[in-house]
Structures are given as structure tokens and as C-alpha cells.
Design an enzyme around this catalytic site. Structure first.
Site, PDB file in Angstrom:
ATOM      1  N   GLY A  12       0.819  -1.216   0.000  1.00 27.88           N
ATOM      2  CA  GLY A  12       0.000   0.000   0.000  1.00 27.88           C
ATOM      3  C   GLY A  12       0.847   1.257   0.000  1.00 27.88           C
ATOM      4  N   ALA A  13       2.031   1.159  -0.624  1.00 30.79           N
ATOM      5  CA  ALA A  13       3.001   2.258  -0.546  1.00 30.79           C
ATOM      6  C   ALA A  13       2.570   3.496  -1.342  1.00 30.79           C
ATOM      7  CB  ALA A  13       4.364   1.778  -1.046  1.00 30.79           C
ATOM      8  N   GLY A  15      -0.404   4.829  -1.283  1.00 29.01           N
ATOM      9  CA  GLY A  15      -1.461   5.565  -0.587  1.00 29.01           C
ATOM     10  C   GLY A  15      -0.895   6.645   0.320  1.00 29.01           C
ATOM     11  N   SER A 137      -7.053  -0.379  12.451  1.00 30.46           N
ATOM     12  CA  SER A 137      -7.808   0.888  12.444  1.00 30.46           C
ATOM     13  C   SER A 137      -8.571   1.060  13.752  1.00 30.46           C
ATOM     14  CB  SER A 137      -8.815   0.895  11.299  1.00 30.46           C
ATOM     15  OG  SER A 137      -9.733   1.962  11.454  1.00 30.46           O
ATOM     16  N   TYR A 150     -15.325  -3.593   6.963  1.00 35.22           N
ATOM     17  CA  TYR A 150     -14.005  -2.994   7.240  1.00 35.22           C
ATOM     18  C   TYR A 150     -13.614  -3.173   8.712  1.00 35.22           C
ATOM     19  CZ  TYR A 150     -10.414   0.697   7.406  1.00 35.22           C
ATOM     20  OH  TYR A 150      -9.248   1.408   7.578  1.00 35.22           O
ATOM     21  N   ALA A 152     -14.659  -5.389  10.850  1.00 37.35           N
ATOM     22  CA  ALA A 152     -14.390  -6.809  11.135  1.00 37.35           C
ATOM     23  C   ALA A 152     -12.996  -7.194  10.635  1.00 37.35           C
ATOM     24  CB  ALA A 152     -15.454  -7.688  10.480  1.00 37.35           C
ATOM     25  N   SER A 153     -12.626  -6.683   9.464  1.00 38.71           N
ATOM     26  CA  SER A 153     -11.299  -7.033   8.920  1.00 38.71           C
ATOM     27  C   SER A 153     -10.191  -6.483   9.811  1.00 38.71           C
ATOM     28  CB  SER A 153     -11.144  -6.507   7.484  1.00 38.71           C
ATOM     29  OG  SER A 153     -10.950  -5.097   7.465  1.00 38.71           O
ATOM     30  N   LYS A 154     -10.407  -5.301  10.383  1.00 37.95           N
ATOM     31  CA  LYS A 154      -9.362  -4.672  11.199  1.00 37.95           C
ATOM     32  C   LYS A 154      -9.309  -5.291  12.605  1.00 37.95           C
ATOM     33  CE  LYS A 154      -7.794  -1.837   8.096  1.00 37.95           C
ATOM     34  NZ  LYS A 154      -6.433  -2.026   7.559  1.00 37.95           N
TER      35      LYS A 154
HETATM   36  N1  LIG Z   1      -6.646   7.051   6.294  1.00 39.26           N
HETATM   37  C1  LIG Z   1      -7.173   6.734   7.479  1.00 39.26           C
HETATM   38  O1  LIG Z   1      -7.822   7.557   8.148  1.00 39.26           O
HETATM   39  C2  LIG Z   1      -6.957   5.366   8.065  1.00 39.26           C
HETATM   40  C3  LIG Z   1      -7.427   5.130   9.352  1.00 39.26           C
HETATM   41  C4  LIG Z   1      -7.236   3.899   9.924  1.00 39.26           C
HETATM   42  C5  LIG Z   1      -6.597   2.898   9.210  1.00 39.26           C
HETATM   43  N2  LIG Z   1      -6.159   3.138   7.954  1.00 39.26           N
HETATM   44  C6  LIG Z   1      -5.487   2.034   7.260  1.00 39.26           C
HETATM   45  O2  LIG Z   1      -4.199   2.462   6.845  1.00 39.26           O
HETATM   46  C7  LIG Z   1      -3.843   1.772   5.661  1.00 39.26           C
HETATM   47  C8  LIG Z   1      -3.432   2.781   4.596  1.00 39.26           C
HETATM   48  O3  LIG Z   1      -4.541   3.635   4.371  1.00 39.26           O
HETATM   49  P1  LIG Z   1      -4.490   4.962   3.470  1.00 39.26           P
HETATM   50  O4  LIG Z   1      -5.394   5.919   4.104  1.00 39.26           O
HETATM   51  O5  LIG Z   1      -3.094   5.344   3.162  1.00 39.26           O
HETATM   52  O6  LIG Z   1      -5.235   4.409   2.171  1.00 39.26           O
HETATM   53  P2  LIG Z   1      -5.125   4.808   0.648  1.00 39.26           P
HETATM   54  O7  LIG Z   1      -6.444   4.517   0.059  1.00 39.26           O
HETATM   55  O8  LIG Z   1      -4.525   6.164   0.490  1.00 39.26           O
HETATM   56  O9  LIG Z   1      -4.055   3.717   0.125  1.00 39.26           O
HETATM   57  C9  LIG Z   1      -4.361   2.364   0.069  1.00 39.26           C
HETATM   58  C10 LIG Z   1      -3.176   1.591  -0.484  1.00 39.26           C
HETATM   59  O10 LIG Z   1      -3.554   0.208  -0.537  1.00 39.26           O
HETATM   60  C11 LIG Z   1      -3.244  -0.304  -1.812  1.00 39.26           C
HETATM   61  N3  LIG Z   1      -4.180  -1.349  -2.193  1.00 39.26           N
HETATM   62  C12 LIG Z   1      -5.537  -1.270  -2.284  1.00 39.26           C
HETATM   63  N4  LIG Z   1      -6.030  -2.421  -2.765  1.00 39.26           N
HETATM   64  C13 LIG Z   1      -4.957  -3.239  -2.973  1.00 39.26           C
HETATM   65  C14 LIG Z   1      -4.810  -4.556  -3.483  1.00 39.26           C
HETATM   66  N5  LIG Z   1      -5.853  -5.280  -3.900  1.00 39.26           N
HETATM   67  N6  LIG Z   1      -3.569  -5.081  -3.583  1.00 39.26           N
HETATM   68  C15 LIG Z   1      -2.494  -4.366  -3.187  1.00 39.26           C
HETATM   69  N7  LIG Z   1      -2.561  -3.118  -2.708  1.00 39.26           N
HETATM   70  C16 LIG Z   1      -3.785  -2.554  -2.609  1.00 39.26           C
HETATM   71  C17 LIG Z   1      -3.375   0.889  -2.760  1.00 39.26           C
HETATM   72  O11 LIG Z   1      -2.626   0.642  -3.964  1.00 39.26           O
HETATM   73  C18 LIG Z   1      -2.789   2.009  -1.907  1.00 39.26           C
HETATM   74  O12 LIG Z   1      -1.375   1.991  -2.040  1.00 39.26           O
HETATM   75  C19 LIG Z   1      -5.043   0.912   5.273  1.00 39.26           C
HETATM   76  O13 LIG Z   1      -4.856  -0.392   5.740  1.00 39.26           O
HETATM   77  C20 LIG Z   1      -6.183   1.578   6.012  1.00 39.26           C
HETATM   78  O14 LIG Z   1      -7.224   0.671   6.265  1.00 39.26           O
HETATM   79  C21 LIG Z   1      -6.322   4.341   7.354  1.00 39.26           C
END
Ligand SMILES: NC(=O)c1ccc[n+]([C@@H]2O[C@H](COP(=O)([O-])OP(=O)(O)OC[C@H]3O[C@@H](n4cnc5c(N)ncnc54)[C@H](O)[C@@H]3O)[C@@H](O)[C@H]2O)c1
Length: 243
Positions: A12-13, A15, A137, A150, A152-154
Site C-alpha cells: 500500500g506504498a 497511498g 484501524s 471494514y 471486522a477485517s481490522k
Molecule cells: N486514512 C485513514 O484515516 C486510516 C485510518 C485507519 C486505518 N487506515 C489504514 O491504513 C492503511 C493505509 O490507508 P491509506 O489511508 O493510506 O489508504 P489509501 O487509500 O490512500 O491507500 C491504500 C493503499 O492500498 C493499496 N491497495 C488497495 N487495494 C490493494 C490490493 N488489492 N492489492 C495491493 N494493494 C492494494 C493501494 O494501492 C494504496 O497503495 C489501510 O490499511 C487503512 O485501512 C487508514
């Protein structure tokens, strides 16, 4: 944080949080393989952090995870740290939620984390050390309206990580979670402004967090300074939820 030359896979790099993870691990001198699903964004990341390696990889393709880890270890020349950060949300009220959207979120957020850990741990056992950090999360602890899949997954990721930590602590492998609250990224950009205002009112710190708030914590857990922390979840949420 003593991460110089440590070999790390970050999922997820591309994101919001992932970008910050790449930046912080690069600052600490780690050797990075950054993965995501969007080729263009991976190329942008490579432009900003020229020393990293990138790999497009879809975590939904479960049967390819073991060979992906194998090729990642070849590319990096080993594996010290795995950060399972990739995640998606497909929100709706439960009575409107399709089984497909339930399954997709569980597949990407939880099952792929299990499979990534399973393959990585085999390598770490051989190395006699390793660090895994799973990004969960706040809603895995509190629940959230419209997010039964979501949350449940976390929550599953937290329980999975604790059990895994029990199994491999004696092998010198630490498995921990970082649980962000609401962080400014594309994921939270989707939240309607009205609802975002309500959320901010519930955050004692008075604002959403940043990617760096999360990645600073991950870098710490990946370092030798966290050697005696195992099966733990560190909350990064501006005081919104105190465990
Ligand atoms: N942003 C928030 O407020 C928040 C809060 C709590 C937890 N999180 C968790 O933090 C993590 C990162 O979140 P973010 O906000 O940067 O999300 P984001 O949507 O900006 O990025 C998500 C990343 O996951 C990758 N991804 C999605 N589907 C994929 C797949 N099928 N295969 C491989 N990679 C895949 C995407 O390419 C992207 O790099 C996630 O696990 C999210 O659940 C985020």
C-alpha cells in the site's frame, strides 16, 4: 532508529500513509521494496525516492503471494521487516452490503495479511529475527456505522497478530499493530464534509492525523528499540479512542 540497510517490504506504498512510510523508512536508511496496485503512482514514488525498488502487486491474487515474497526477498537480498499497510473500504449499511463487498474487504485487509505474514515468517525464521507491523484501524476497536466489513477485517487483524506473536516470539520475531484514527489521506478525502466536521469534534487533538503520525510509530516498532514489544497495538488517534 537503527534501520540502516534493513530490508523492508511496504504494501500500500502508493497511498497516503504508504507514502509517508516510504519516506520515513528511506530517512532511516532502510532498503525498501514498495508495492501498490497503481503503476503510475509507483513510478511517481520512485521519482521521489530513487533508491527504492517498486513492484506492482495485487494482494487479491492470493495464490501469487508466496512467489511474490520469494521474488521480493531476491530483490532486497533478504527480509527484515514487513509492513502490511494496504487496505480498502467499501462502506454501506449491512442490509445493503453485498456478499461480494464483504468478501473483497476481508480478502484484501485480512486474508492477504495472513498470507503475507505466513510467507514472510518462513524467511524470518531462517534469519532468526524479524519485525512485522500490521496496520489496523480505530474502527476495529470501536465499530463504525456503515463499516461492518471494514471494522471486522481490522479487528480480525488485531486478534490474528496477537496469536501470531505468541507463535513466533521465541523465534525472535515481533508482530505488532498500529491502529490509526482518522488520518488525512485519499481514504478519508471520501468522507462527506459534514460528517468530517462531526468527526473532528470527537477528536481531542482537534484535527485528523497525518501519515507521519502513523509512520513514526511504525518505524519505532520496526527498530531494535521495540525488541520487547510483541503482540501489541499502538493507537495513533489524537486521543479519540483510549484503549
Ligand atoms: N486514512 C485513514 O484515516 C486510516 C485510518 C485507519 C486505518 N487506515 C489504514 O491504513 C492503511 C493505509 O490507508 P491509506 O489511508 O493510506 O489508504 P489509501 O487509500 O490512500 O491507500 C491504500 C493503499 O492500498 C493499496 N491497495 C488497495 N487495494 C490493494 C490490493 N488489492 N492489492 C495491493 N494493494 C492494494 C493501494 O494501492 C494504496 O497503495 C489501510 O490499511 C487503512 O485501512 C487508514
Amino acid at each position: 532508529m537503527s534501520l540502516k540497510y534493513k530490508k523492508v517490504i511496504i504494501t500500500g506504498a502508493t497511498g497516503g500513509i504508504g507514502n509517508s512510510l516510504v519516506k520515513r523508512f528511506a530517512e532511516e536508511g532502510a532498503i525498501i521494496l514498495a508495492t501498490g496496485t497503481k503503476e503510475e503512482k509507483l513510478n511517481d514514488l520512485k521519482k521521489n525516492f530513487s533508491s527504492i525498488q517498486i513492484a506492482k502487486f495485487n494482494l487479491e491474487e492470493h495464490s501469487t503471494i508466496e512467489s511474490f515474497i520469494e521474488s521480493a526477498v531476491q530483490k532486497l537480498g533478504g527480509l527484515d521487516i514487513l509492513v502490511n499497510n494496504a487496505g480498502i473500504n467499501l462502506d454501506s449499511l449491512t442490509i445493503r452490503m453485498s456478499e461480494e463487498n464483504w468478501k473483497k474487504v476481508l480478502d484484501i485487509n485480512l486474508t492477504s495479511t495472513f498470507l503475507m505474514c505466513k510467507s514472510a515468517i518462513k524467511k524470518m525464521i531462517k534469519n532468526k529475527s524479524g519485525k512485522i507491523i500490521n496496520i489496523t484501524s480505530i474502527v476495529g476497536h470501536t465499530g463504525n456505522f456503515g463499516q461492518t466489513n471494514y471494522s471486522a477485517s481490522k479487528a480480525g487483524t488485531v486478534a490474528f497478530s496477537k496469536s501470531l506473536a505468541l507463535e513466533y516470539a521465541k523465534k525472535n520475531i515481533n508482530i505488532n499493530c498500529v491502529s490509526p484514527g482518522f488520518i488525512k489521506t485519499e481514504m478519508t478525502d471520501k468522507i462527506p464534509e459534514e460528517y468530517k466536521k462531526m468527526l473532528i469534534n470527537k477528536i481531542p487533538a482537534g484535527d485528523l492525523g497525518t501519515g507521519d503520525d502513523v509512520s513514526n510509530c511504525v518505524v519505532f516498532l520496526a527498530s531494535d528499540k521495540a525488541n520487547y514489544i510483541n503482540g501489541e497495538t499502538i493507537h495513533v488517534n489524537g486521543g479519540m479512542y483510549m484503549a
